[in-house]
Write a protein that holds these residues in place. Sequence first.
Motif, PDB file in Angstrom:
ATOM      1  N   ARG A 293      73.038  70.294 105.703  1.00 39.58           N
ATOM      2  CA  ARG A 293      72.093  70.308 106.818  1.00 39.58           C
ATOM      3  C   ARG A 293      70.827  71.065 106.459  1.00 39.58           C
ATOM      4  O   ARG A 293      69.709  70.677 106.849  1.00 39.58           O
ATOM      5  N   THR A 294      70.964  72.128 105.681  1.00 41.85           N
ATOM      6  CA  THR A 294      69.785  72.901 105.280  1.00 41.85           C
ATOM      7  C   THR A 294      68.902  72.084 104.343  1.00 41.85           C
ATOM      8  O   THR A 294      67.658  72.081 104.468  1.00 41.85           O
ATOM      9  N   ARG A 295      69.530  71.376 103.380  1.00 45.37           N
ATOM     10  CA  ARG A 295      68.739  70.545 102.474  1.00 45.37           C
ATOM     11  C   ARG A 295      68.054  69.408 103.224  1.00 45.37           C
ATOM     12  O   ARG A 295      66.893  69.071 102.946  1.00 45.37           O
ATOM     13  N   MET A 296      68.762  68.828 104.193  1.00 49.79           N
ATOM     14  CA  MET A 296      68.155  67.745 104.973  1.00 49.79           C
ATOM     15  C   MET A 296      66.968  68.267 105.778  1.00 49.79           C
ATOM     16  O   MET A 296      65.906  67.633 105.847  1.00 49.79           O
ATOM     17  N   LEU A 297      67.130  69.442 106.385  1.00 50.65           N
ATOM     18  CA  LEU A 297      66.039  70.020 107.165  1.00 50.65           C
ATOM     19  C   LEU A 297      64.861  70.364 106.269  1.00 50.65           C
ATOM     20  O   LEU A 297      63.692  70.147 106.651  1.00 50.65           O
ATOM     21  N   ALA A 298      65.128  70.882 105.066  1.00 49.56           N
ATOM     22  CA  ALA A 298      64.041  71.205 104.141  1.00 49.56           C
ATOM     23  C   ALA A 298      63.307  69.947 103.692  1.00 49.56           C
ATOM     24  O   ALA A 298      62.066  69.929 103.568  1.00 49.56           O
ATOM     25  N   ALA A 299      64.101  68.874 103.466  1.00 45.96           N
ATOM     26  CA  ALA A 299      63.452  67.617 103.051  1.00 45.96           C
ATOM     27  C   ALA A 299      62.571  67.058 104.154  1.00 45.96           C
ATOM     28  O   ALA A 299      61.438  66.593 103.902  1.00 45.96           O
ATOM     29  N   LEU A 300      63.061  67.107 105.391  1.00 47.64           N
ATOM     30  CA  LEU A 300      62.248  66.622 106.501  1.00 47.64           C
ATOM     31  C   LEU A 300      60.983  67.451 106.667  1.00 47.64           C
ATOM     32  O   LEU A 300      59.881  66.912 106.915  1.00 47.64           O
ATOM     33  N   SER A 301      61.131  68.749 106.559  1.00 43.99           N
ATOM     34  CA  SER A 301      59.956  69.620 106.708  1.00 43.99           C
ATOM     35  C   SER A 301      58.950  69.363 105.595  1.00 43.99           C
ATOM     36  O   SER A 301      57.721  69.359 105.819  1.00 43.99           O
ATOM     37  N   HIS A 302      59.462  69.149 104.378  1.00 44.61           N
ATOM     38  CA  HIS A 302      58.544  68.881 103.267  1.00 44.61           C
ATOM     39  C   HIS A 302      57.839  67.546 103.457  1.00 44.61           C
ATOM     40  O   HIS A 302      56.634  67.416 103.158  1.00 44.61           O
ATOM     41  N   ASP A 303      58.571  66.562 103.979  1.00 48.05           N
ATOM     42  CA  ASP A 303      57.939  65.254 104.195  1.00 48.05           C
ATOM     43  C   ASP A 303      56.903  65.301 105.313  1.00 48.05           C
ATOM     44  O   ASP A 303      55.959  64.489 105.328  1.00 48.05           O
ATOM     45  N   LEU A 304      57.061  66.239 106.243  1.00 49.71           N
ATOM     46  CA  LEU A 304      56.098  66.343 107.346  1.00 49.71           C
ATOM     47  C   LEU A 304      54.792  67.030 106.930  1.00 49.71           C
ATOM     48  O   LEU A 304      53.791  66.956 107.669  1.00 49.71           O
ATOM     49  N   ARG A 305      54.785  67.700 105.805  1.00 45.26           N
ATOM     50  CA  ARG A 305      53.577  68.430 105.419  1.00 45.26           C
ATOM     51  C   ARG A 305      52.412  67.477 105.107  1.00 45.26           C
ATOM     52  O   ARG A 305      51.263  67.754 105.457  1.00 45.26           O
ATOM     53  N   SER A 306      52.707  66.364 104.455  1.00 39.52           N
ATOM     54  CA  SER A 306      51.628  65.424 104.097  1.00 39.52           C
ATOM     55  C   SER A 306      50.962  64.820 105.319  1.00 39.52           C
ATOM     56  O   SER A 306      49.702  64.868 105.443  1.00 39.52           O
ATOM     57  N   PRO A 307      51.720  64.236 106.282  1.00 39.50           N
ATOM     58  CA  PRO A 307      51.018  63.703 107.464  1.00 39.50           C
ATOM     59  C   PRO A 307      50.325  64.783 108.282  1.00 39.50           C
ATOM     60  O   PRO A 307      49.273  64.555 108.872  1.00 39.50           O
TER      61      PRO A 307
END
Length: 335
Positions: free
Chosen positions: A256-270
């Motif tokens: 869950r932590t890795r998934m949350l980190a991936a989502l947060s990282h993907d949100l940085r570009s938009p």
Amino acid sequence: MIRHLMPRSVGGQLLALLLLALLVTQGLGLMLLTYERNRAVRAALGLEAASRAANVALLLEAAPPGMHAAILGAADSPLVQFSLGAVPAATHDSGEGRQLVAETRNILGDGREIRADIHRLVLPPPELVADIPEAMRPMHRAMMAGRNDPLELVLSVRLSGGGWLNVRTLFHRPGLQWSPQALLPLLLMLAAVALVAWVTARRIVRPMRALARGAERLGRGLDTAPLALTGPTEVQEATRAFNRMQDRLTRFVAERTRMLAALSHDLRSPLTAMRLRVELLAEDEDSTRLRALVEEMQAMVEQTLDFARAAAQGEAVQAVDLVALLRDLVADAGA
């Protein structure tokens, strides 16, 4: 009531139950031993009386009638009384008297009629002797209260010339005899059971306490080593299940932590693109509000990434003085 008296720990309950079982078995064994000893004493005294009765019957049948009184007088004793009668003194055979009947017939060597009755003889309580000092009267009453009523054996043997030889004898049940030699085996067994219970309880309780400490550490953080499999099979199964649960929880939180980190990282570009477009807008109320929303979302993403990095690094838990921390926060806020 018994539940309140039982110890709360596993070792104490195990020790109490083993000692209770030992006391119960020893008590039952003592009762059985006393019963068998009483039977043995009654059998020995009864067989002795039966042997004397058979020998006296043979003497009476071989002697002339004028010597019967002398033979009976010589056979009498303070414990065994002999007499002649036209009817048997033993009106029926009791269950315990059958062996005496068989033994008497075996000595006599014929199948003549013999009756034996063993019954409890209830005696009236003895009167206190008038000249007993007053100070000794309570002790005398206690001795009389603890006495056992005797057993009476009545044996009747049919004589060949007619009439019956009647034999009466009394014997008391032997009382319990306590001595240090008799209590020593019981004390040794109690000590041995207590030692075995203590060793067994330690073998059971030690891994259970380790399991409790592991659960406490797991509640404070997932970065804990698996517990060692020690103790009985049931405790090892519980420890193995706890280790599997800990491993599943650790993998679940990590995923869950890795998934949350991936989502947060993907949100940085938009979010970065949105922030650039907001900067190109004219300065008005709407653009200012939109810029504040984008910055708030950007801060949330950065905090999420910081949380993921901290969880991945697995920092050790440290004890913190909460009072000192609050005092510093109040001081910083006042400044």
